[in-house]
Each structure stands twice: as structure tokens, then as C-alpha cells.
Design a protein around this motif. Sequence first.
Motif, short mmCIF file in Angstrom:
data_model
loop_
_atom_site.label_atom_id
_atom_site.label_comp_id
_atom_site.label_asym_id
_atom_site.label_seq_id
_atom_site.Cartn_x
_atom_site.Cartn_y
_atom_site.Cartn_z
N SER A 1 9.58 -2.61 -14.18
CA SER A 1 10.33 -1.39 -14.43
C SER A 1 9.57 -0.50 -15.41
CB SER A 1 11.70 -1.72 -15.00
OG SER A 1 11.59 -2.23 -16.32
N TYR A 2 9.89 0.79 -15.38
CA TYR A 2 9.25 1.72 -16.29
C TYR A 2 9.57 1.37 -17.75
CZ TYR A 2 8.27 4.79 -12.28
OH TYR A 2 7.81 5.32 -11.10
N SER B 1 7.08 7.84 -15.66
CA SER B 1 7.57 8.23 -14.34
C SER B 1 6.76 9.37 -13.72
CB SER B 1 9.04 8.65 -14.43
OG SER B 1 9.19 9.85 -15.18
N GLN C 1 10.89 -4.97 -4.13
CA GLN C 1 12.23 -4.43 -4.28
C GLN C 1 12.16 -2.93 -3.99
OE1 GLN C 1 13.14 -5.39 -8.32
NE2 GLN C 1 11.50 -4.14 -9.17
N PRO C 2 13.31 -2.30 -3.78
CA PRO C 2 13.29 -0.86 -3.49
C PRO C 2 12.59 -0.07 -4.59
CG PRO C 2 15.46 -1.78 -3.06
CD PRO C 2 14.68 -2.86 -3.73
N ILE C 3 11.77 0.90 -4.19
CA ILE C 3 11.08 1.77 -5.14
C ILE C 3 11.99 2.97 -5.40
CG2 ILE C 3 9.00 3.10 -5.60
CD1 ILE C 3 7.53 1.35 -3.59
N ARG C 4 12.54 3.04 -6.57
CA ARG C 4 13.56 4.04 -6.86
C ARG C 4 12.92 5.32 -7.40
NH1 ARG C 4 18.07 1.32 -6.03
NH2 ARG C 4 18.10 -0.95 -6.38
N THR C 5 12.44 6.12 -6.48
CA THR C 5 11.87 7.41 -6.83
C THR C 5 11.97 8.31 -5.62
OG1 THR C 5 9.90 8.52 -7.74
CG2 THR C 5 9.53 6.67 -6.23
N THR C 6 11.34 9.45 -5.66
CA THR C 6 11.44 10.40 -4.55
C THR C 6 10.63 9.91 -3.36
OG1 THR C 6 9.50 11.69 -5.24
CG2 THR C 6 11.64 12.29 -6.20
N ASN D 1 6.92 10.45 -3.87
CA ASN D 1 6.29 9.49 -4.77
C ASN D 1 6.12 8.13 -4.09
OD1 ASN D 1 6.19 11.39 -6.79
ND2 ASN D 1 7.96 10.62 -7.90
N VAL D 2 7.09 7.73 -3.29
CA VAL D 2 6.97 6.47 -2.56
C VAL D 2 5.75 6.51 -1.63
CG1 VAL D 2 8.03 5.00 -0.80
CG2 VAL D 2 9.43 5.91 -2.66
#
Length: 296
Positions: A109-110, A125, A195-200, A203-204
Motif C-alpha cells: 500500500s502507499y 500516488s 489484488q485490485p489496483i485502486r487507482t484510475t 494509471n492501471v
Amino acid sequence: MDDDIIGAYAMLLLLKKKRNLQKKRKRLWSRQWLQRRREENVAFRLLRELEVEDPATLRQWMRLDRQQYLDLLRLVTPLIEKQDTNMRQAVTAEERLTLTLRYLATGESYRSLSCQFRISHNLISSIIPTVCKAIYKVLQSSFVHLPTTTEEWQKVAGRGESTETRIFNYRLSRARRTTENAFGILTARFQVFKQPIRTTPENVQDITLAAVALHNYLTEKSKDTYIPQGFTDREDIENGRLHQGQMHQHAHAAIEDLHPVGRGHTNEAKQVRELLKGYFNNEGQVHWQAQMAQLH
């Protein structure tokens, strides 16, 4: 009466100002550890220790050996470096690249990376997508399109199936297995995909392209350590057996089985199937396919 109201109002303003000042001091005090980034973060301490004492762990930590890292740093620095200002020291290109490689290798995580690198998670980020875009740009010459299939993988039908169709199904399943191995290696080495990449979405895409470019780079530059013998699936042509590779022992290192979709194929898909079937059974045939097709 008016003087009392004015006095009370002035008192409230003073209390609010004092409270804001206390919050500001507390916020600055709690972020002092970020100010010691140049002296204490892992890019300037741990990496230098590993470089001298444990190169194997260094490669495992960020997937590149020291020389590969320096080569990549030289290529991306013009695209990612920032200049210091009178207000603060810029995060160096070395820190930015190291941070991004660690993220791709682990998917941390960030906030976790923030503590390691002493960089705010908000800045992280924005750093990671920028560096990923730079990595892909400088390595895209080594980018090789992963093999794809034109139709869903089909299991071999019953005994009444023709030899030509059986061979086609074998070659198609073999192509699928090759694709699965390629993505299996990628996800085993770059666990950002665990795991899911939680960004736009943009960005993915940059993150994925950077990981694939690094995958191809390492496949070419250090295959013995990146894809050691026995790591991928192997066909024993003489005995007609398939030996599963060690990559299947890694979580998220294989394509998940998909539920069959109850719909017919389009005419275009059927035409592609017939075209490939003709190719695999004529000019595109290999000498061992008939034997292997009978055993699948």
C-alpha cells in the motif's frame, strides 16, 4: 450590551486562532520524520547495504540486480527527475525508481511505502504512475506481445472428432497454456496484481505496461534467475506428458478458470477457427502434434 457581544466575539476569534495554531504545530511535529528522508529511507540505507552484503536479496527485493537497476535509472532519469526548490528538497530520481520497483514487486500500500521511503502517500500516488509510464517508454523496444487466442479454449470432444479438429484443439490449448505461463510468471514476480489496483484506469494501464516491459526485459537479460529451470510448464513430447511448473505453487500465478458462457460463436469466429485449423494441419504443422493430440 454591544461591548459584551464584541468582547465575546473577539474571545472566540482568539480561541479559534490558538486552536488552529496548535493543530498546525502538532501536524508539523508529527511529520518531522518525513524531513529525514535523505538520511534514513531505504533507498539510501538498505539498498547500499544489500548491494555490498547480499546482492541476491537485493535482486529479490526489487526484481533487478544492481547493474540492471543502474542501467534503468540512467534511462528514466531525464523523464522523472525533479529539481530542488528553496522550500524543499525534491524526491530524487533514484528514490522515485526504487519506490516504484518495490511497489510493482510487492503491491504494498502507499501508506506502507510512505513509512519505508519517508515520502507522503499523497506524493507517492503521483510518483508511481509517472515512473511506470517512463519505464514503459524506455523499455518498450523489448516489449513483446503476449500470445493470444482468437477463440475460447475448448476441450477435446468425443471419439467421433476428426483428427484435424483434435489437432486444432491441441494447438489451441497449447497456445492458452503458453499465455497462462507468461502471465503466471508476470504475476508471480510482480505481485502488484495480487489484488485490485485502486487507482484510475489510466494509471492501471501505465502500471500494467511497466510490469510487462520489465517482464520482457528480465526474460531477456536474466532468464536463469527470473525464470529458472522447472518454473514453467513443460511438455514431454517423447512420452506425451505435461509437467506442471513450480509457478503454480505461487498464489495468483495462474489464470483462473472461467465459467463457460452459454452463447454461440459468431460467423467470423467460425471462419477464423477453420482458417487456423487448415494452417495447423498443413504448412503450420509440427512433427509431434499428431502424437500429442491423441493424448490430450
